[in-house]
Design an enzyme around this catalytic site. Structure first.
Site, PDB file in Angstrom:
ATOM      1  N   GLU A   1       0.876  -1.159   0.000  1.00 45.82           N
ATOM      2  CA  GLU A   1       0.000   0.000   0.000  1.00 45.82           C
ATOM      3  C   GLU A   1       0.913   1.209   0.000  1.00 45.82           C
ATOM      4  OE1 GLU A   1      -1.652   2.733   2.690  1.00 45.82           O
ATOM      5  OE2 GLU A   1      -2.780   0.973   3.399  1.00 45.82           O
TER       6      GLU A   1
ATOM      7  N   CYS B   1      -2.426   7.603   4.921  1.00 44.43           N
ATOM      8  CA  CYS B   1      -2.498   7.240   3.501  1.00 44.43           C
ATOM      9  C   CYS B   1      -3.805   7.732   2.895  1.00 44.43           C
ATOM     10  CB  CYS B   1      -2.380   5.738   3.338  1.00 44.43           C
ATOM     11  SG  CYS B   1      -3.496   4.822   4.405  1.00 44.43           S
TER      12      CYS B   1
END
Lengths: 494, 494
Positions: A227, A263
């Site tokens: 990720e 994120c």
């Protein structure tokens, strides 16, 4: 750490896997619950250590401890329920013509030793006993965690809690191994080792992509679930500007939350010309301008943020709307907001690169067509958000569709920060947000990263795992002859 | 075909995808059924053309037509049932403390244009309207088939049936495109094009691996589902030698079936020293020696077979047990059987490479330990088989486990050839058998290769697909708040 000791680590992991993959799901569930209990018991020490190491506030660390133990217990519940293995059975028929129908029974099995890289921005929930470790252990894989150099002592505390839990449940010590080494080379060696069967990573694009490339070049390529970041576009429709008077403050809070170190931080705010839009942006800017710089996770992150922010603010057509003076250039990350036209944004791919920290870029669009063009210029994203009335949203189907195509989670009238841990969560978007948009790193479905299905054909009853036996002794939901059922299978011999 | 026309093909596919991805599952189901009907209506012409082009017998081609239409109708049934989207809903709670719980709803969505490479050995079931095309169309993806140069006219007949079906259902022509070009470059350009989102391939290791490498090096890497071959080890335990008197003939038939041109052909027969084993192997050898060479699919396959067979028979320690004289070196593939010791086999990786054709290698082991060592020396396989009594199988748990770990389907007392098309089938094994062991290319679960989950957070009802609406209008099985149910959702506002 030298290559021969990395080799030993993987040998250990592979040997432990031979035992661990065979144990009942109940044992794995007990390990996960025990780890959660041990982390709870270590909470006070964790709060002290993690706040020192990460510069994150006590409330945040406490929240993360709760999330970490919650994830572990959620995977334990998943194992207790048992349906997750997706047991699928097509009962054979010896009398079928022209050929007998074989008996086929399929379910998910663990793939082997998994290397987990701890994340800097979640010292607990995405680190040593975070979602990656919890899901891999739940799946039946053994785990090697390379601790993040930004919180080594926190990582050791958690690793000790895991080790204690594994000992309590009489499982082999090497079901979990903890590597304290900050070198890139050790990470590469772990991924390259032939006994490693999968990798989980949360961090930068450079870091994740290099591991992905390394894994693809192995003699036996393996999956890498990286990720890697996202700018999480937020589209503000005119109805939201008109009706949602608190929206500028809501967006500013999302940009500033946790010093922007998520994120899912909203790094791109796409507006469309309408009545009140100038006031809207002005309020957003003034809210951000009033904020106080806070310490970032570590000096490397702060330095990276300053460079990225300066680089972006220096791009053609970019106007700074709000800045805050830096308190300590070595450690703090001063928030900033800038604005650019749709044209400039579309022409310059640098403007869609992530600036990890409390920064956001407003893209001013003249109309919905420009908004669509801006969205179409974006690479894959973890999330996309749309603010507007239901009527407004429904009348912009092309925008909804363009966002949907580029993200893993599409949010309506909500900020992207805050990732609910549940089965319906999908935390994973098209490249370059992640290396594999098909899998989530948050929520119980994260377990599917570390398994593969295997079919048994005409297997003797004694060989079949409990999940696939006629009697359905675990009473799980299974797909039998294309029907989902918890019924046992009664075979009438012809 | 030049690059600008490949670009046009992908532009077409991407445009058609924008429409096709949105249509009801019922429309996709109707297309699949119509294709099946059209293929049935073309069956006579297909039998004539495919037997001419492939050298396969009429009965085999008829069987393949049935399998092809059966697959298409099976995916149509899957769409009608609707559960396959794995609709997962966690209902929100505005009153949750400290933070409201968002409403999250997730299901699978198609990923975009898919490039399918036709397989030479299945001119129908793994080619133009084969499992790859059927599953991609079922998922809602548009498809570009590069026809296999070994059966171009068969491919055109099927492509016409598909085109007619798409027209009948008023879908855009470019939902399916057919490329008649035998060059490797065109295949590479299709895979490299930025609008391509996935690839399905069945063929050689060299072909599949080169596409995998190409896809991994793209700016945006995409998944490649390449099924590349396997030697499908078969272990014969002493009880099988004693009790299954027809086993040598059964195994020989499996080696010889379809001139050995199956990915599941048993290329490795592992025996263990026991009473009767010499007679067993002698019967196997004499059965193969008595067979008649038949034409292979095309001269390239025949030439490749001859080279591979000669190369393997020339390896140290390999003794030929049965050969048949070649009838026509240009076209036929004469069967052969050879034997080697466990030691020689383990030391020489060449002996575990696939020889595509009617060839098998017997590995003579002195005991179960040697059998285990032979298995442990093997790379990933599509299938593994074990012959023996239940008691014998159960007493060799380590062998079962070692085979299980290396294959996608573990067969007891059955030959690997013959792949049942059903949901519990898993046709996909660890690398190098396939590039992604997590997915099957046979059976309804093959659809999962071409989708990714996307979550909706707090979406207005009008935006949600039918599968995720409160009312559950399609009456499908969904996972709501962690329980699988067909019930509608009744939200009581606080």
């Amino acid at each position: 750490m030298k290559l021969n000791s990395i080799d030993q680590v993987l040998q250990n992991a592979a040997q432990a896997f031979e035992i661990y993959k065979r144990v009942d799901a109940k044992v794995r569930s007990k390990i996960l619950r025990t780890i959660a209990d041990e982390i709870d018991a270590t909470a006070d020490a964790l709060v002290v250590t993690a706040t020192q190491e990460s510069n994150l506030q006590e409330a945040r660390i406490k929240g993360e401890i709760g999330r970490t133990t919650g994830q572990l217990r959620s995977f334990a519940n998943l194992l207790d329920d048992g349906q997750w293995v997706q047991a699928t059975i097509d009962v054979g028929d010896e009398n079928r013509k022209p050929l007998p129908k074989p008996d086929l029974r399929k379910m998910n099995f663990p793939i082997g030793p998994i290397v987990v890289f701890g994340a800097s921005n979640f010292p607990l929930a995405f680190s040593t006993a975070g979602g990656d470790t919890a899901s891999a252990l739940a799946a039946g894989c053994t785990v090697i965690v390379k601790s993040h150099p930004a919180h080594p002592r926190t990582s050791i505390l958690v690793a000790n809690a895991i080790a204690k839990s594994i000992a309590t449940t009489n499982m082999p010590t090497n079901v979990f191994q903890h590597i304290e080494d900050s070198s890139i080379e050790v990470g590469q060696q772990l991924v390259a080792h032939p006994l490693t069967k999968g990798v989980a990573f949360t961090g930068s694009f450079q870091g994740g992509k290099s591991l992905f490339d390394l894994a693809a070049k192995r003699k036996e390529p393996i999956p890498v679930f990286a990720e890697m970041g996202s700018i999480n576009p937020v589209v503000v429709l005119p109805s939201a500007v008109k009706e949602n008077k608190l929206l500028p403050e809501t967006l500013a809070a999302s940009v500033l939350q946790g010093v922007g170190q998520f994120c899912t931080n909203p790094g791109l705010l796409i507006t469309v010309a309408c009545e009140g839009i100038d006031d809207f942006v002005a309020t957003l800017a003034s809210t951000i301008a009033k904020s106080t710089p806070a310490k970032m996770l570590h000096s490397g992150i702060a330095s990276h943020y300053h460079k990225g922010k300066s680089h972006l603010l220096a791009q053609a057509g970019v106007t700074t709307l709000a800045t805050v003076e830096e308190v300590d250039i070595e450690t703090t990350g001063a928030p900033a907001l800038a604005v650019v036209s749709a044209d400039h944004f579309i022409q310059n791919p640098t403007l869609s690169e992530e600036v990890f920290g409390p920064f956001s870029l407003v893209v001013k669009c003249a109309n919905a067509t420009e908004v669509l063009q801006v969205i179409q210029s974006l690479p894959g994203q973890l999330t996309a958000s749309l603010f507007g009335s239901s009527l407004d949203v429904e009348s912009h189907h092309a925008l909804v569709d363009a966002l949907h195509q580029r993200c893993g989670r599409l949010i309506f009238n909500g900020v992207p920060t805050g990732v609910e841990v549940c089965k319906a969560m999908h935390h994973g978007g098209p490249f370059p947000a992640t290396t594999d948009a098909r899998f989530t790193s948050v929520g119980n479905d994260a377990i599917y990263r570390f398994v593969r299905p295997i079919s048994f054909q005409n297997a003797p009853a004694a060989i079949l795992p409990a999940e696939l036996k006629d009697e359905n002794p675990l009473n799980i939901l299974r797909c039998v002859n294309n029907q989902w059922t918890t019924e046992k299978i009664v075979i009438t011999k012809g």
